[in-house]
Motif scaffolding. Sequence first.
Motif, PDB file in Angstrom:
ATOM      1  N   GLY A 194     -17.930  50.919  50.061  1.00 55.96           N
ATOM      2  CA  GLY A 194     -16.666  50.255  49.736  1.00 55.96           C
ATOM      3  C   GLY A 194     -16.515  48.980  50.554  1.00 55.96           C
ATOM      4  O   GLY A 194     -17.182  47.972  50.323  1.00 55.96           O
ATOM      5  N   ARG A 195     -15.648  49.040  51.575  1.00 57.53           N
ATOM      6  CA  ARG A 195     -15.310  47.829  52.343  1.00 57.53           C
ATOM      7  C   ARG A 195     -16.531  47.065  52.831  1.00 57.53           C
ATOM      8  O   ARG A 195     -16.528  45.827  52.859  1.00 57.53           O
ATOM      9  N   MET A 196     -17.579  47.792  53.257  1.00 58.84           N
ATOM     10  CA  MET A 196     -18.753  47.096  53.797  1.00 58.84           C
ATOM     11  C   MET A 196     -19.271  46.035  52.832  1.00 58.84           C
ATOM     12  O   MET A 196     -19.779  44.985  53.248  1.00 58.84           O
ATOM     13  N   VAL A 197     -19.115  46.299  51.536  1.00 61.34           N
ATOM     14  CA  VAL A 197     -19.641  45.375  50.534  1.00 61.34           C
ATOM     15  C   VAL A 197     -18.822  44.093  50.445  1.00 61.34           C
ATOM     16  O   VAL A 197     -19.352  43.030  50.121  1.00 61.34           O
ATOM     17  N   GLY A 220     -21.379  59.969  47.479  1.00 62.57           N
ATOM     18  CA  GLY A 220     -20.494  60.199  48.628  1.00 62.57           C
ATOM     19  C   GLY A 220     -19.806  58.900  49.036  1.00 62.57           C
ATOM     20  O   GLY A 220     -20.250  57.800  48.684  1.00 62.57           O
ATOM     21  N   THR A 221     -18.734  59.048  49.799  1.00 63.68           N
ATOM     22  CA  THR A 221     -17.849  57.914  50.139  1.00 63.68           C
ATOM     23  C   THR A 221     -17.550  57.882  51.637  1.00 63.68           C
ATOM     24  O   THR A 221     -17.742  58.886  52.331  1.00 63.68           O
ATOM     25  N   ALA A 222     -16.998  56.752  52.086  1.00 63.89           N
ATOM     26  CA  ALA A 222     -16.445  56.563  53.440  1.00 63.89           C
ATOM     27  C   ALA A 222     -17.523  56.327  54.491  1.00 63.89           C
ATOM     28  O   ALA A 222     -17.450  56.833  55.604  1.00 63.89           O
ATOM     29  N   TYR A 223     -18.487  55.515  54.161  1.00 59.14           N
ATOM     30  CA  TYR A 223     -19.572  55.197  55.085  1.00 59.14           C
ATOM     31  C   TYR A 223     -19.315  53.924  55.891  1.00 59.14           C
ATOM     32  O   TYR A 223     -20.009  53.659  56.868  1.00 59.14           O
ATOM     33  N   SER A 224     -18.349  53.100  55.456  1.00 57.26           N
ATOM     34  CA  SER A 224     -18.248  51.763  56.065  1.00 57.26           C
ATOM     35  C   SER A 224     -17.991  51.807  57.569  1.00 57.26           C
ATOM     36  O   SER A 224     -18.516  50.983  58.314  1.00 57.26           O
ATOM     37  N   TYR A 225     -17.192  52.777  58.032  1.00 55.43           N
ATOM     38  CA  TYR A 225     -16.876  52.794  59.470  1.00 55.43           C
ATOM     39  C   TYR A 225     -18.124  53.036  60.336  1.00 55.43           C
ATOM     40  O   TYR A 225     -18.104  52.783  61.534  1.00 55.43           O
ATOM     41  N   LEU A 226     -19.209  53.477  59.732  1.00 55.89           N
ATOM     42  CA  LEU A 226     -20.422  53.743  60.527  1.00 55.89           C
ATOM     43  C   LEU A 226     -21.059  52.459  61.054  1.00 55.89           C
ATOM     44  O   LEU A 226     -21.865  52.488  61.991  1.00 55.89           O
ATOM     45  N   GLN A 227     -20.727  51.324  60.392  1.00 57.86           N
ATOM     46  CA  GLN A 227     -21.177  50.017  60.872  1.00 57.86           C
ATOM     47  C   GLN A 227     -22.694  49.960  61.113  1.00 57.86           C
ATOM     48  O   GLN A 227     -23.458  50.235  60.189  1.00 57.86           O
TER      49      GLN A 227
END
Length: 497
Positions: free
Chosen positions: A429-432, A400-407
């Motif tokens: 993604g971005r979080m990494v 699954g994708t789009a977890y970064s906004y969860l911070q």
Amino acid sequence: MASAEPLKITRIPSLKTVADFRKHVTSLGIELPCEDNIVAGVESPLGKAIEGVTINGKRIGNRYAIQPMEGWDGTTTGRATEEVRRRWQRFGQSGAKVIYGGEAMAIRPDGRANPNQLIICEENKKDFAEIREILVTAHKERFGNTDDLVIGFQLTHSGRFCKPNDKFRTEPRVAYRHPILDKKFKVTSDDQIFTDDEIDRLIEKYIEAAKVARDVGADFVDLKHCHGYLLHEFLGAHTRPGKYGGSFENRTRILRDIVQGIRAGGNKIDIGVRVSAFDFVPFKPDPAQSQPGKLGPGIPEDFSHCLPYRYGFGVNPNNPVEYDLTEAFQFVQLCAQVGVKIVNLSGGSPYYNPHIQRPAIYPPSDGYQPPEDPLVGVARQINVARQIRAKAPKELVIIGTAYSYLQEYLPHVAQYVVRNGWADMIGLGRMVLAYPGILADATGKGELEKKFICRTFSDCTTAPRNGIISGCYPLDKYYATKPENQKLKEVKKAAGV
Ligand SMILES: Cc1cc2nc3c(=O)[nH]c(=O)nc-3n(C[C@H](O)[C@H](O)[C@H](O)COP(=O)(O)O)c2cc1C
Ligand code: SF4
């Protein structure tokens, strides 16, 4: 269409406890469950290996994956640079046991999304072997074991978004004419449509690239079918005549032919597919609410003249701001039938509806202010993955994708998702880019280092949209001290983001 009121968005760091987070989620009317505590040690659901599936003979050692992320920073001949090598090293240090593609690699020079994208070909083999080795070494130094580490290369042609020769000049090649996107991406002639013969030749290049990947030690290749790039566009080529358009069978022929071609040549490399399982029409900043120095909130482009909407994949043709997963279910079944082992689910495109693809509180310079709370976008992707996981064959690994906004709450939601089988793996993604070790810290120490948490400033997208290399300028000192940082600040000011 009437203009929406500007949204007041509650910032995640202002939610001090899990109870606050839950209350906020409830107020949004979305389904986004999370666990109370971050679990560390052997009990962590995120630390458990995946049973019953092997990739290149290896069991996957935990439940988090690094998503592919292009850096726009290779050489103009598609080779690695210091920035590329550093990124791959950090991916290795992240602790993730699946490196899902590393970054999109063009299978042909003309298919590059920018003149500095990596090109996967015989001449560049040494560089691909090297970046893989750097990643493995970094992983080994920090985590010891690499027998359960699986590395894939993402193969792509950028289609509508090609900029192979000049950072600021698009050279699009497309599957079909699009009533809204053609204007934005400067498709002005039917000559820009790939012919069937040209596609036959392109398939050969995918097959050759898979051989290069195998030769340099990749465990799998990803056949990129997402984000509006070429193979994703073919999934939505309802209006295209001939053997690659129209019926579902025709629109998925490229996938079947590439897989068959890889196997026919005796290449046993494992195969993954990243797919945008759903889509919406393109969005734009609301002109009525845009001011000099401030983009307006996103609204859908006018689609009244193109209903039923037959220009996408996984989108309701009668109301193209809603998803329809009928064909996504079918596509995932097909993947399993042809022997694909990993499916990585995403949605939409960063070029025409970034709020559904990578939910963020701050827009990239070519985007718009959020038309919805970004958590709505996160929940949409998580719930789509849940529905697909429920129907997909068990032996398929679903990411699954789009977890970064969860911070701060990323591990809490991720634990719930994995424990309850909503997805097999959490893709980061971005979080990494900001905090590679976030889930290694969660599963190791049970706590996070807040100063590294990605706050979705979108600089890593704004920079490459403006010809600057990508990176986490706000939080990664390596980029913060580069001269490009000053240029980025000027670009952001001018764009009003
Ligand atoms: C700078 C950047 C580059 C990206 N490049 C790729 C890519 O090469 N291939 C791909 O499939 N997705 C790419 N993506 C999308 C990410 O893999 C991921 O789907 C997206 O960022 C949403 O996940 P997140 O919320 O964890 O960031 C990129 C995203 C960013 C921010
Ligand atoms: S620039 Fe850094 S903080 Fe901003 S979205 Fe990208 S990774 Fe996150």
